[in-house]
Write an enzyme that holds these catalytic residues in place. Sequence first.
Site, PDB file in Angstrom:
ATOM      1  N   LYS A  53      14.544 -24.156  -2.849  1.00 22.87           N
ATOM      2  CA  LYS A  53      15.714 -24.981  -2.534  1.00 22.87           C
ATOM      3  C   LYS A  53      16.288 -25.608  -3.794  1.00 22.87           C
ATOM      4  CE  LYS A  53      15.713 -27.216   1.344  1.00 22.87           C
ATOM      5  NZ  LYS A  53      15.093 -28.127   2.291  1.00 22.87           N
TER       6      LYS A  53
ATOM      7  N   ARG B  86      13.941 -34.029   0.438  1.00 19.83           N
ATOM      8  CA  ARG B  86      13.648 -32.762   1.116  1.00 19.83           C
ATOM      9  C   ARG B  86      12.591 -31.972   0.375  1.00 19.83           C
ATOM     10  NH1 ARG B  86      18.190 -31.006   4.311  1.00 19.83           N
ATOM     11  NH2 ARG B  86      19.861 -32.532   4.181  1.00 19.83           N
TER      12      ARG B  86
ATOM     13  N   GLY C 185      10.359 -25.260   8.361  1.00 25.86           N
ATOM     14  CA  GLY C 185       9.865 -26.247   9.319  1.00 25.86           C
ATOM     15  C   GLY C 185       8.434 -26.681   9.093  1.00 25.86           C
TER      16      GLY C 185
ATOM     17  N   MET D  19       7.144 -28.205   6.318  1.00 33.67           N
ATOM     18  CA  MET D  19       6.963 -29.435   5.545  1.00 33.67           C
ATOM     19  C   MET D  19       8.046 -30.438   5.912  1.00 33.67           C
ATOM     20  SD  MET D  19       5.547 -27.982   1.984  1.00 33.67           S
ATOM     21  CE  MET D  19       6.941 -26.926   1.769  1.00 33.67           C
TER      22      MET D  19
ATOM     23  N   ARG E 130      19.941 -19.635   0.128  1.00 27.05           N
ATOM     24  CA  ARG E 130      18.848 -18.786  -0.371  1.00 27.05           C
ATOM     25  C   ARG E 130      19.135 -17.370   0.098  1.00 27.05           C
ATOM     26  NH1 ARG E 130      14.771 -21.159   4.122  1.00 27.05           N
ATOM     27  NH2 ARG E 130      15.944 -20.230   5.793  1.00 27.05           N
TER      28      ARG E 130
ATOM     29  N   HIS F 159     -15.547   0.447  13.778  1.00 24.66           N
ATOM     30  CA  HIS F 159     -15.280   1.778  14.327  1.00 24.66           C
ATOM     31  C   HIS F 159     -13.984   1.780  15.134  1.00 24.66           C
ATOM     32  CE1 HIS F 159     -15.698   4.894  17.481  1.00 24.66           C
ATOM     33  NE2 HIS F 159     -16.129   5.623  16.449  1.00 24.66           N
TER      34      HIS F 159
ATOM     35  N   GLU G 245     -17.844   6.352  -3.609  1.00 23.68           N
ATOM     36  CA  GLU G 245     -17.906   5.228  -2.667  1.00 23.68           C
ATOM     37  C   GLU G 245     -19.193   4.420  -2.805  1.00 23.68           C
ATOM     38  OE1 GLU G 245     -17.733   6.648   1.400  1.00 23.68           O
ATOM     39  OE2 GLU G 245     -18.955   8.402   0.953  1.00 23.68           O
TER      40      GLU G 245
ATOM     41  N   SER H 250     -12.494  11.358  -4.684  1.00 18.61           N
ATOM     42  CA  SER H 250     -11.692  10.600  -3.724  1.00 18.61           C
ATOM     43  C   SER H 250     -12.410   9.285  -3.496  1.00 18.61           C
ATOM     44  CB  SER H 250     -11.551  11.381  -2.428  1.00 18.61           C
ATOM     45  OG  SER H 250     -10.816  10.604  -1.506  1.00 18.61           O
TER      46      SER H 250
ATOM     47  N   THR I  29     -12.913   3.650  -0.500  1.00 24.62           N
ATOM     48  CA  THR I  29     -12.905   2.213  -0.800  1.00 24.62           C
ATOM     49  C   THR I  29     -13.485   1.368   0.332  1.00 24.62           C
ATOM     50  OG1 THR I  29     -10.598   2.309  -0.152  1.00 24.62           O
ATOM     51  CG2 THR I  29     -11.069   2.226  -2.508  1.00 24.62           C
ATOM     52  N   ASN I  30     -13.679   1.961   1.511  1.00 17.81           N
ATOM     53  CA  ASN I  30     -14.350   1.185   2.569  1.00 17.81           C
ATOM     54  C   ASN I  30     -15.795   0.948   2.159  1.00 17.81           C
ATOM     55  OD1 ASN I  30     -11.998   1.589   4.051  1.00 17.81           O
ATOM     56  ND2 ASN I  30     -12.828   3.374   5.124  1.00 17.81           N
TER      57      ASN I  30
ATOM     58  N   CYS J 248      -9.140   7.617  -0.189  1.00 12.64           N
ATOM     59  CA  CYS J 248      -9.044   7.922   1.235  1.00 12.64           C
ATOM     60  C   CYS J 248      -9.621   6.812   2.094  1.00 12.64           C
ATOM     61  CB  CYS J 248      -9.706   9.248   1.558  1.00 12.64           C
ATOM     62  SG  CYS J 248     -11.474   9.262   1.224  1.00 12.64           S
TER      63      CYS J 248
ATOM     64  N   TYR K  41      -3.025  10.664  -5.771  1.00 16.34           N
ATOM     65  CA  TYR K  41      -2.538  10.524  -4.395  1.00 16.34           C
ATOM     66  C   TYR K  41      -3.282   9.421  -3.656  1.00 16.34           C
ATOM     67  CZ  TYR K  41      -6.722  13.059  -2.844  1.00 16.34           C
ATOM     68  OH  TYR K  41      -8.008  13.422  -2.594  1.00 16.34           O
TER      69      TYR K  41
END
Length: 892
Positions: A21, A90, A99, A101, A335, A451, A757, A776, A779-780, A844, A864
């Site tokens: 603001k 303000r 809304g 703050m 804004r 799962h 992994e 590949s 990342t889990n 993946c 990828y």
Amino acid sequence: MKFVYDFSEGNKDLKDLLGGKGANLAEMTNLGLPVPPGFTITTEACQRFLRQGTHADGLTAEIDEHLAALESAMGRELGDPADPLLVSVRSGAKFSMPGMMETVLNVGLNDASVDGLSRQAGGNDRFAWDSYRRLIQMFGKTVCEVPGHEFEDALHEAKTAKGVTDDVDLDAGDLRALVTAYKKVFVKHTGHDFPQDPREQLDQAVEAVFRSWNADRAILYRRQERIPADLGTAVNVVAMVFGNLGADSGTGVAFTRDPATGEQGVYGDYLSNAQGEDVVAGIRNTLSLADLERLDKRSYDELMQIMATLEGHYRDLCDIEFTIERGKLWMLQTRVGKRTAAAAFTIAAQLVDEGVIDLDEALTRVTGGQLAQLMFPRFDLSGDPESLTRGIGASPGAAFGEVVFTSRRAVEVAAEGRPVILVRRETNPDDLPGMIAANGILTSRGGKTSHAAVVARGMGKTCVCGADRMEVSAASFAIGSHIVREGDTISVDGTTGRVYLGEVPVRPSEVVQYFEGDLDPARANDPLVAAVHRILTHADATRRLRVRTNADTGADAARARRFGAQGIGLCRTEHMFLGDRRELVERLILARSDAERAEALSALQPLQRADFLEIFREMNGLPVTVRLIDPPLHEFLPSLEELAVKVAVQQEHGEPDEKDEQLLAAVRRMHEQNPMLGLRGVRLGLVIPGLFAMQVRAIAEAAVALAAEGGNPRPEIMVPLVGAVQELETVRAEAERIIAEVVGSANVRILIGTMIEVPRAALTAGQIAEAAEFFSFGTNDLTQMGWGFSRDDVEGAFFWRYLELGIFGISPFESIDADGVGRLVRIATDEGRAARPDLKLGVCGEHGGDPDSVHFFHRVGLDYVSCSPFRVPIARLEAGRAAVTAEGSDHR
Ligand code: PEP
Ligand code: MG
């Protein structure tokens, strides 16, 4: 350090310091637009206040100095009984938190200056007393935590006593009496009188705005919107202008385009004789901007001109707040406006057409999150449905149906043509048929990588997980005293995690219909669909990352291809061991000799070959990474508890069943305390002779078969859970032998690579790359093992606390932990490529479809990302966005 900036000192790029603001008020001031004079107290001052509980050194003196300048600009002094200056106080953080703050208006009024204000307003007593009662109300609520309803009750009483319904029908005398009533409310709750010293009012209001940064609702909002907790808010102190001075005054909000649909043309609401909060509060019915044109043509024309100036300047949709004081227009805020997902795409495309921005910039104006919203069916909540509970929105979408508690029942009800919601404590691979049959899935346990969540996302099926207030039993679930039984209807919202009682109507997504090629021809020219098409096409032309999909059926592969997938990055083979093949798997596990095992495997092999052929056909010409079986084999056997009970009952009845007893012995033998760290992945392949060989042979035969049909199969065999190069070398040696044997002279090339992994694999990637043609990143598991977080438990169990403490802002299972797990990815990328420059690199894990993670993988330099079919368009868009954002690639 400077803590206070006059509006003329700031600009729109100083949002970190001045909040949105303040920065935009400064920008408008510099553009010469009519902004009331004022100054901004910085977010830095707020951060210090929140840290130390008192004002930063020097802040009071700086406020004095800027207040004096403001007084001299206005020719009025704060608290002057004869001719008072009033100010608004303000909040305004870097990111808009509508809304959340606080704001206090009319600061500076007291028993003495109220008459002076009346004189300023040409003897308008009504206005002066109305302003005073508003100050006491807002100050009481905001600064002193007086319950707001007490003021509202008093106002209501005043109106009832007079027999009127509208605030404007109260006259000066009524409002003066109301001030007395409000002061009593104030004393009752605070134990002291309403402060008469204007400077004390100002200081307290500033502090209250600072404190409101940490109000519960603000904290919750930040968590949901992923706004960092330590930014703090700026405070804007602005000379008051009044929209409640009579019929020639008023206040309004306006947008330079429709923020709901993106349609061109200004759009807004106006309320005459009112102050700002009345418009938002919906106290009276608002007028349209067209009405304003009739009421006050001059202000209207000026407003139109300013809106055009702002759009031109910000090159985007702007929203504004304005006030007209006796025919003079004032700009109170602007804004770049919030908008719906549909409007974001439509407006970005319009701005390109208008020559305001180019397509690269259009990519920065939309997000994958917005595209995701457009791809899911939505609930129409206008009927105000009864909310039952809330869990984790694990797979977005909106679905309703009859509650069932078993996979079997889900299949039955669906076969009868009725929609079903499958409710389980948690799901397991056995529930797959029910999950496929169900319209939605609801579980009381598990997080976003459980799962249920992973499978549901893969299928694009609505899923809410971890609704832990829900007690699930065999034929009902309870939430407190509320019981929902099998056959009752519920609705689940996989985006918000909300669960409703009864059937909430659902609207399908036209964007998905467009991808699927079955959009109603009447909607072919829909501006939204056209905008999505155009922006995605540009993303495709721009991105460096390729986008593959995680798919393990022909149908999923085909759909993903329609969604733009450039191959399969992960074909999990485990579901291929379920259903009517379970019996073969049991035979494999229970085999007492090599011959029995070989027999079970050779019965499985043609089935697997058919699975792969179907998928290779659908992905003809594109790479398909098939992962050899990963989960522990006991997952394919019945549960230990159920089987133990069954066998005990059989024995008690004197009817023992030899097969069940053998099964039970096998389940006991294979039971593991930590199955995620146990006999799974490559370990399984090394321990069960012939298992991987069977899969490799099936893959190679399917490829040869497709090549014989004239197709172009491009299989890649991926070994899961490798931690040491020796594991991979062993599997590789056998696989190469089988491939050579099956492929012979056919024109088929099959790559062999590995998942990365296990942290050790990432740390020894240079060695592993010697034996892998591709990596590949899983990342889990890499997150599970990198953090030591059980992926099926922690999100539901304690992540709320971690999020609350700010240990992370978002679950690392959802968005890649760039510093830790991401570092493992970087190390493996660098060392893998150093050892083998043409190493193909992808991801993946679930992160492959997460917008922030896609940007990270772009920067790391992967080739990828691979994600569930429904996320493919999102990843395409985000990969394009990553390519045009300033950070670019810091690699290659
Ligand atoms: C992973 O661990 O990231 C992965 C893709 O494998 P899964 O989820 O099947 O364990
Ligand atoms: Mg894994």
